[in-house]
Design an enzyme around this catalytic site. Structure first.
Site, short mmCIF file in Angstrom:
data_model
loop_
_atom_site.label_atom_id
_atom_site.label_comp_id
_atom_site.label_asym_id
_atom_site.label_seq_id
_atom_site.Cartn_x
_atom_site.Cartn_y
_atom_site.Cartn_z
N SER A 78 86.32 86.31 42.15
CA SER A 78 86.73 87.52 42.86
C SER A 78 86.08 87.69 44.22
O SER A 78 86.60 88.41 45.05
CB SER A 78 86.43 88.74 41.99
OG SER A 78 85.05 88.79 41.67
N HIS A 129 91.73 88.11 37.89
CA HIS A 129 92.34 88.10 39.22
C HIS A 129 93.49 87.10 39.33
O HIS A 129 94.11 86.98 40.38
CB HIS A 129 91.29 87.81 40.29
CG HIS A 129 90.43 89.00 40.60
ND1 HIS A 129 90.86 90.03 41.41
CD2 HIS A 129 89.20 89.36 40.17
CE1 HIS A 129 89.92 90.95 41.49
NE2 HIS A 129 88.90 90.57 40.74
N LYS A 143 94.44 95.36 36.77
CA LYS A 143 94.51 94.97 38.18
C LYS A 143 95.97 94.85 38.61
O LYS A 143 96.61 95.86 38.84
CB LYS A 143 93.69 93.70 38.39
CG LYS A 143 92.20 94.01 38.22
CD LYS A 143 91.28 92.86 38.49
CE LYS A 143 89.85 93.37 38.56
NZ LYS A 143 88.93 92.67 37.68
C1 LIG Z 1 87.86 93.15 36.81
C2 LIG Z 1 87.41 92.06 35.97
C3 LIG Z 1 87.19 92.26 34.60
C4 LIG Z 1 87.28 93.61 33.97
O1 LIG Z 1 88.61 94.01 33.80
P1 LIG Z 1 88.94 95.55 33.52
O2 LIG Z 1 90.28 95.50 32.89
O3 LIG Z 1 88.90 96.25 34.84
O4 LIG Z 1 87.90 96.06 32.58
C5 LIG Z 1 86.84 91.17 33.83
N1 LIG Z 1 86.69 89.94 34.37
C6 LIG Z 1 86.88 89.72 35.68
C7 LIG Z 1 86.73 88.33 36.22
C8 LIG Z 1 87.24 90.76 36.53
O5 LIG Z 1 87.43 90.53 37.83
#
Ligand SMILES: *Cc1c(COP(=O)(O)O)cnc(C)c1O
Length: 393
Positions: A182, A210, A241
């Site tokens: 990310s 992502h 996301k």
């Molecule tokens: C955002 C993210 C999460 C968490 O996901 P949520 O659904 O927002 O709890 C887990 N792993 C990665 C790599 C992320 O970027």
């Protein structure tokens, strides 16, 4: 104890002394490409709302319909009486979308990692994790009774070195990587990881938070992008996301799904996703299965924006995805750049040590399908103006 939490007050003072204390920005209205943040109108280059789904009329309609039929809450954990037919429908459509055998849905991506990793590993096992993996993976690994080892970011030689040294001392071995990282927007070397996993008899686990809704055919993810269906044991996605709502899931085998149904602690001990979320997510997945127009627009916007910033002389790093870091370097200069962009109507958060290594401070631009060309042009003009003022370009 009351309100006198002096053990915390001291720590908060430390944050202030270090200059890292902050207040949460307040968003007035939906998370769109252009927003009112802390009372100011800005172009939003910081959300994970990649496809513009979080305020999409069709998703909102589906959410309202689900509320009308099922109410606002699931009323129980899934293992007791919170498992509604729409939760089952969601898992079925996600498995079809992901082209995998089965899917288990969790309440968030975070607790999907926290619940899954500990459920599929035990004492006597080894977990090998990329050094840049997400915090929820780190927490999931901490909750496991397995031993842990770290390999250098996307460094296959280092991964093999760890495997050579340690693999034979353990029963099962699980290799974990983010699908898309990310902070830099680079993609995991999944084909090589899968090959090493086969060579050393390990299982593979990809957190595609992502990559979900971004990579692969119509957003099917990193596994689909590399045509590795059936070769990754656990493929984690988020529904928070690109899908625009909330939730997480594991795409895996039927037996993987059955096991998590019995031993995934957030499934047993935390209430099921609310009906509105489930209805909206089902609608989102249907839309992605019908058309690639959303992901097409996301990628063409990202390419357009990246090219324009590159031409101006900004360093956009090694991103292979719509995540577009603009690397400034110095920590204070990075935060100053972010602050000035905001003053000029563009919101893009500054990311500095310890989230990224010292001297690689950056603003991280999240381009979405919801941005118009006019907005992206305006953002680029602002980058140029502020970049020149500060002597960055
Ligand atoms: C955002 C993210 C999460 C968490 O996901 P949520 O659904 O927002 O709890 C887990 N792993 C990665 C790599 C992320 O970027």
């Amino acid at each position: 104890m009351g309100s006198n939490h002096s053990f915390l007050e001291g720590k908060i003072k430390d944050l202030k002394d270090e200059g890292v204390y902050r207040k949460l920005p307040v968003l007035e209205g939906a998370n769109e490409a252009e927003i009112i943040l802390d009372g100011q109108r800005v172009i939003n280059l910081s959300s994970n709302n990649y496809l513009g789904f979080s305020n999409h009329p069709k998703l909102k309609k589906a959410a309202v319909e689900a509320v009308e039929k099922y109410g606002v809450g699931a009323g129980a954990v899934r293992t007791i009486v919170g498992n509604m037919d729409i939760h089952e429908e969601l898992e079925k459509i996600l498995a079809e979308f992901k082209r995998e055998e089965a899917v288990m849905v969790f309440q968030s991506g975070f607790n999907c990692n926290a619940g899954t990793i500990q459920a599929i590993t035990q004492k006597g096992d080894l977990i090998i994790s990329d050094e840049l993996n997400h915090a929820s993976i780190i927490d999931g690994v901490r909750l496991s009774r397995a031993d842990k080892a770290i390999f250098k970011h996307s460094d296959m030689e280092d991964l093999e070195k760890v495997l050579k040294e340690k693999r034979d001392n353990y029963n099962n071995c699980l290799i974990i990587t983010d699908g898309v990282f990310s902070m830099d927007g680079d993609i995991a070397k999944l084909p090589e990881i899968v090959e090493l996993a086969q060579k050393y008899n390990c299982m593979t686990y990809v957190d595609d938070a992502h990559g979900s809704g971004v990579l692969g055919e119509s957003g099917r993810g990193t596994v689909d992008h590399f045509h590795l269906h059936g070769k990754v044991d656990f493929s984690i996605g988020t529904l928070s996301k690109a899908i625009g709502v909330i939730g997480g899931y594991v795409a895996t085998s039927k037996s993987g799904q059955e096991w998590l149904n019995h031993r995934g602690r957030p499934i047993l001990f935390s209430t099921a996703l609310p009906p509105a979320a489930v209805g909206a997510i089902i609608q989102a997945v249907k839309m992605l299965m019908e058309t690639t127009e959303f992901t097409d627009r996301l990628w063409s916007n990202a390419k357009y924006f990246k090219e324009k910033l590159g031409k101006l002389g900004f360093d956009t790093g090694n991103s292979e995805t719509p995540i577009t870091p603009v690397i400034i370097g110095d920590e204070a200069e990075t935060m100053e750049f972010s602050r000035k962009l905001k003053e000029n109507g563009v919101f893009v958060s500054g990311i500095v040590f310890p989230t990224v290594p010292k001297g690689t401070g950056r603003v991280r631009c999240m381009v979405t399908a919801g941005h118009t060309e006019e907005m992206l042009d305006r953002a680029v003009d602002t980058f140029e103006k502020v970049g020149k003022e500060m002597g960055i370009i």
